[in-house]
Design an enzyme around this catalytic site. Structure first.
Site, PDB file in Angstrom:
ATOM      1  N   SER A  53       2.690   2.388   3.095  1.00  0.00           N
ATOM      2  CA  SER A  53       3.787   1.741   2.201  1.00  0.00           C
ATOM      3  C   SER A  53       5.029   2.655   1.838  1.00  0.00           C
ATOM      4  O   SER A  53       5.087   3.646   2.400  1.00  0.00           O
ATOM      5  CB  SER A  53       2.920   1.130   0.960  1.00  0.00           C
ATOM      6  N   ASN A  54       5.535   2.170   0.838  1.00  0.00           N
ATOM      7  CA  ASN A  54       6.728   3.003   0.249  1.00  0.00           C
ATOM      8  C   ASN A  54       6.792   2.762  -1.157  1.00  0.00           C
ATOM      9  O   ASN A  54       6.052   1.821  -1.775  1.00  0.00           O
ATOM     10  CB  ASN A  54       7.950   2.894   1.014  1.00  0.00           C
ATOM     11  N   HIS A  55       7.979   3.377  -1.636  1.00  0.00           N
ATOM     12  CA  HIS A  55       8.210   3.580  -3.276  1.00  0.00           C
ATOM     13  C   HIS A  55       8.893   2.356  -3.738  1.00  0.00           C
ATOM     14  O   HIS A  55       9.149   2.395  -5.003  1.00  0.00           O
ATOM     15  CB  HIS A  55       8.847   4.982  -3.535  1.00  0.00           C
ATOM     16  N   SER A  56       9.140   1.240  -3.011  1.00  0.00           N
ATOM     17  CA  SER A  56       9.968   0.286  -3.628  1.00  0.00           C
ATOM     18  C   SER A  56       9.146  -0.638  -4.643  1.00  0.00           C
ATOM     19  O   SER A  56       8.134  -0.867  -4.613  1.00  0.00           O
ATOM     20  CB  SER A  56      10.248  -0.924  -2.556  1.00  0.00           C
TER      21      SER A  56
END
Ligand code: CTP
Length: 395
Positions: free
Chosen positions: A207-210
């Site tokens: 995933s990512n930090h959004s």
């Protein structure tokens, strides 16, 4: 659209206070109920009698009436209002607001207000450009205050530059817009927001930090202007904005399906989500056990949702986002063309106050022919600028 709205008009001690009389009159003729709060110094520039006559209500300056001890409750005033507009806002008042100083009724009202707050700065060009004033404005934006930018022009000092309070008619227009006049009633939009989660096994994922804050702000802004909004959202901790219909998704594939389906009925879409570009080729049914050797996970490309909507969009509106660390504008334009977007919002991770998790953002709005760089603002204010641009294109 201001009909029936409760507006506190805060007036501070600037030569531009004479324009507050015109502003008050415009608010009243638009159907708003206005209560005027003045700082003691403001009374030297425009009389309470003038303001009270225009507002059709006594002006408030002191915490209490010395004649009879009647208390002017800043708390109930703050609760009554839909919006507080401080115009003109001097450098002094902006500084006190930024620090939470509460030494007059206008400031205690600001600190008690639960409503939208807007300021229209007015001062000499050097005071406006000073690092301290800009720092205070940036702090106020972070606190959610909407800044109605001053104009370039001739100033009371005789100098020419930026610092002249925005014209009353312009202030009314801005307040009207952020109080949510229903300029997009009958329109329907899709907004994607947040990060997608691509499972590796039942325990791990990519995933990512959004955090979804920017997308949620856009959805809230569209809904506030009367549009129907389907918010296709990856996992976030954010509450669903008022009037928004949220569809929860996990993976890029699920987001693709939900967005494509909702777009079929929509007038446009804003693609704010940070969609994973790759997903594991297979998802293990059981937790993958570690071994001594290194491992790699085969990944395949996900579908590009924005590009697919761009392919089928016809005359509808499509707005994308780009996050770049270098060659920003050139890369953003390439995406604009490739995904058939109407405009793209470029945010750079390099700017202080921009990026994941922040409540503020620094963006540029880029289309085929122009690039408008916006200053640091709250994400809601950025959302308002994006929606302003969308409205222009729709009309
Ligand atoms: N987007 C999308 N579906 C994807 C990937 C991206 O809808 N599978 C959208 C994003 O929501 C955003 C824009 O496309 O509006 C971003 O484009 P992208 O090509 O992913 O660029 P970046 O994420 O900025 O960076 P990079 O070019 O490095 O991938």
């Amino acid at each position: 659209m201001l009909k029936g709205k409760h507006i506190i008009l805060g007036v501070t001690g600037s030569i531009a206070a004479y324009k507050a009389a015109v502003l008050c009159r415009l608010f009243v003729s638009a159907g708003a109920e206005v209560r005027v709060v003045m700082t003691p110094l403001a009374k030297q520039f425009v009389t309470p009698l003038t303001m009270a006559t225009l507002a059709k209500h006594p002006v408030l300056v002191e915490f209490f009436n010395p004649e009879n001890g009647e208390w002017n409750s800043h708390v109930s005033l703050g609760e009554w209002a839909d919006c507080m507009v401080i115009a003109p806002a001097t450098a002094n008042t902006l500084a006190k607001m930024a620090c939470g100083v509460a030494d007059n009724l206008l400031l205690t009202t600001y600190l008690s207000a639960k409503c939208h707050v807007a300021v229209a700065p007015a001062m000499d060009l050097d005071m406006y450009a000073h690092a301290a004033t800009q720092r205070n404005l940036a702090q106020l934006r972070r606190d959610g205050v909407y800044v109605i930018e001053p104009e370039q022009g001739e100033l009371a000092s005789g100098l020419v530059g930026k610092g002249r309070m925005a014209e009353p008619a312009h202030i009314v227009k801005e307040v009207d817009a952020f109080l949510g006049s229903e300029t997009l009633a009958g329109r329907r939009f899709v907004v994607t927001a947040g990060a997608t989660i691509e499972a590796i096994d039942p325990v791990r994922y990519i995933s990512n930090h959004s955090t979804g804050k920017m997308g949620y702000a856009v959805a809230a802004e569209l809904a506030a202007r009367g549009a129907s909004v389907t918010l296709v959202s990856g996992r976030t901790a954010l509450a669903v904005p008022e009037g928004v219909d949220r569809v929860d998704v996990v993976s890029a594939e699920e987001m693709y399906n939900a967005a494509v389906e909702a777009f079929a009925e929509a007038d446009g879409a804003v693609m704010c989500a940070a969609v994973a570009d790759y997903t594991p080729v297979t998802v293990a049914d059981e937790k993958i056990k570690k071994g001594d050797a290194d491992m790699s996970i085969p990944l395949r490309r996900t579908k590009d949702i924005a590009a697919e909507l761009g392919r089928v969009k016809g005359g509808r509106l499509l707005v994308g986002f780009a996050l770049e660390t270098d060659s920003g504008a050139a890369n953003a334009r390439e995406k604009l063309e490739r995904k058939n977007l109407d405009f793209i919002v470029l945010n750079s991770l390099r700017d202080a106050g921009a990026g994941f998790g922040c409540d503020t953002n620094v963006v540029s709005l880029i289309d085929a022919v122009s690039c408008v760089e916006l200053p640091l603002m709250s994400k809601r204010e950025v959302a308002a600028r994006i929606v302003d641009r969308m409205e222009k294109l729709l009309n």
